[in-house]
Design a protein around this motif. Structure first.
Motif, mmCIF file in Angstrom:
data_model
loop_
_atom_site.group_PDB
_atom_site.id
_atom_site.type_symbol
_atom_site.label_atom_id
_atom_site.label_comp_id
_atom_site.label_asym_id
_atom_site.label_seq_id
_atom_site.Cartn_x
_atom_site.Cartn_y
_atom_site.Cartn_z
ATOM 1 N N LYS A 205 0.859 -1.194 0.000
ATOM 2 C CA LYS A 205 0.000 0.000 0.000
ATOM 3 C C LYS A 205 0.890 1.237 0.000
ATOM 4 N N HIS A 318 -8.850 7.493 -2.425
ATOM 5 C CA HIS A 318 -8.429 6.097 -2.493
ATOM 6 C C HIS A 318 -8.659 5.655 -3.923
ATOM 7 N N SER A 319 -7.630 5.202 -4.590
ATOM 8 C CA SER A 319 -7.725 4.887 -6.013
ATOM 9 C C SER A 319 -8.678 3.725 -6.267
ATOM 10 N N ALA A 320 -9.660 3.958 -7.142
ATOM 11 C CA ALA A 320 -10.575 2.895 -7.541
ATOM 12 C C ALA A 320 -9.903 1.948 -8.522
ATOM 13 N N ARG A 321 -8.959 2.458 -9.268
ATOM 14 C CA ARG A 321 -8.281 1.662 -10.286
ATOM 15 C C ARG A 321 -7.167 0.808 -9.702
ATOM 16 N N HIS A 322 -6.474 1.342 -8.686
ATOM 17 C CA HIS A 322 -5.347 0.623 -8.083
ATOM 18 C C HIS A 322 -5.553 0.612 -6.571
ATOM 19 N N HIS A 323 -6.286 -0.384 -6.109
ATOM 20 C CA HIS A 323 -6.625 -0.474 -4.693
ATOM 21 C C HIS A 323 -5.356 -0.532 -3.857
ATOM 22 N N GLY A 324 -5.321 0.258 -2.816
ATOM 23 C CA GLY A 324 -4.138 0.312 -1.967
ATOM 24 C C GLY A 324 -3.364 1.600 -2.095
ATOM 25 N N SER A 351 -7.605 0.120 5.280
ATOM 26 C CA SER A 351 -7.671 0.035 3.800
ATOM 27 C C SER A 351 -8.943 0.605 3.202
ATOM 28 N N GLU A 352 -9.611 1.520 3.918
ATOM 29 C CA GLU A 352 -10.834 2.099 3.369
ATOM 30 C C GLU A 352 -11.116 3.452 4.005
#
Length: 371
Positions: A205, A318-324, A351-352
């Motif tokens: 992350k 928080h990136s929707a395309r690249h979680h973390g 993580s959220e």
């Protein structure tokens, strides 16, 4: 290739606050920072824990600032326990001074608008005319047409805060690496590959807290951080005995005795040099508010670039395309430090980001189309 569970890019006040908060949540992040000569807002800020006037046409920001200011005593105590350093928090209220009736009425309109837009939940304030202001503060000069007073505002020793955060990180075993500018971020199946001069790190992350550099790094992980140029200048007088009767957003006396004078903004320059013309304007306005300041000598001046988003409101994403991949950007690194350490950091550890932070997403700029 080195390996890390969570890496924070940026070790300024924002990055250090989040890193300290993460360490309190049981996570020991790796902190990558730039060099001493980078354009750091953390070493050029005014040190205010400030709520008054924030959040015009952005009610969530007004309430977010207020909530952080209220948590600052708890943060200061916890940080002192961890670092052994008292950051000099004082929250005894503050005045914003108007030097004309037009300025005063503009302030009134803004404060009333914030109160209306927050349905009365924003911090309380008082509007004072010139006579009422001088009744409370006899040292104020005759040019002051009035003021706004709020009891929630305060300040800290900003450099001591920066020191305390890094001392606390060291005591908690957080790895801090200066002179580690991240040149590229490559999303991978098991995290992100961070590369720079002489290093390569795989991190599960990441948190982008790189200030002005967030604008360059954000698109690498499907995010956006639109900033606008905003350079400020500060004057500092010789040290003296406690002199100022109050705090204001443009004039404050530090706990070490020097008086700081600020509130300029340049949007058309990349130069870090101070301007004598701006210094003259800052000094003139300060003396009109407190005439006794004319007896003090200015001993130094410095400038810095604010990390100011396109609309002035913080970005939490928080990136929707690249979680973390997370991003934090704001120009209120001192005021919001308590929220960053005590609210945002635990959410990153989990993580959220909460729905309460959704209004601060860069999606408000249609960032998904830009990124």
């Amino acid at each position: 290739m080195q390996d890390a569970e969570l890496t924070i890019i940026g070790g300024g006040l924002v990055g250090a606050s989040i890193a300290w908060g993460l360490s309190r949540s049981g996570v020991k992040p790796l902190v990558l920072d730039g060099s001493d000569l980078d354009l750091r807002a953390s070493r050029a800020n005014f040190g205010l824990v400030w709520v008054q006037g924030k959040g015009l046409h952005a009610p969530d920001y007004a309430l977010w600032s207020d909530s952080s200011a209220k948590m600052w005593p708890a943060m200061a105590a916890a940080l002192c326990d961890d670092s052994g350093i008292d950051v000099g928090l004082v929250q005894q209220g503050a005045f914003t001074f108007a030097l004309s009736h037009e300025e005063l009425e503009a302030m009134r309109a803004d404060m009333e608008c914030i109160a209306f837009e927050t349905a009365g939940r924003a911090a309380a304030f008082e509007m004072l005319n010139g006579c009422q202001t001088r009744e409370r503060l006899p040292q104020v000069g005759p040019d002051v047409a009035g003021s706004v007073y709020s009891r929630v505002d305060g300040h800290v020793n900003a450099l001591r805060l920066f020191h305390a955060l890094h001392a606390a990180l060291t005591r908690r075993g957080v790895s801090y690496r200066p002179n580690h500018r991240v040149d590229a971020i490559e999303p991978a199946s098991d995290g992100f590959i961070l590369t720079g001069n002489g290093f390569s790190i795989l991190s599960r992350k990441i948190v982008l807290a790189a200030g002005l550099d967030n604008e360059r790094l954000a698109p690498m992980v499907g995010l956006s951080c639109p900033l606008k140029r905003s350079k400020g200048q500060i004057l500092v007088t010789e040290k003296c005995k406690p002199f100022l009767p109050c705090l204001s957003p443009t004039i404050r006396q530090t706990d070490e005795g020097g008086i700081m004078i600020g509130d300029s903004e340049e949007t058309d320059t990349t130069s870090i040099a101070s301007s004598s013309d701006i210094s003259a304007v800052l000094a003139s306005r300060a003396i009109r508010v407190f005439p006794a300041l004319a007896d003090l000598s200015v001993v130094r001046s410095w400038t810095g670039f604010r990390v100011k988003t396109a609309d002035g409101v913080p970005i939490y994403d928080h990136s929707a395309r690249h979680h973390g991949a997370f991003l934090v950007a704001c120009h209120s690194g001192v005021t919001l430090a308590a929220n960053h350490a005590l609210v945002v950091a635990p959410q990153i550890a989990a993580s959220e980001l909460s729905d309460e932070l959704s209004s601060f997403s860069a999606r408000r700029f249609h960032a998904e189309e830009i990124a």
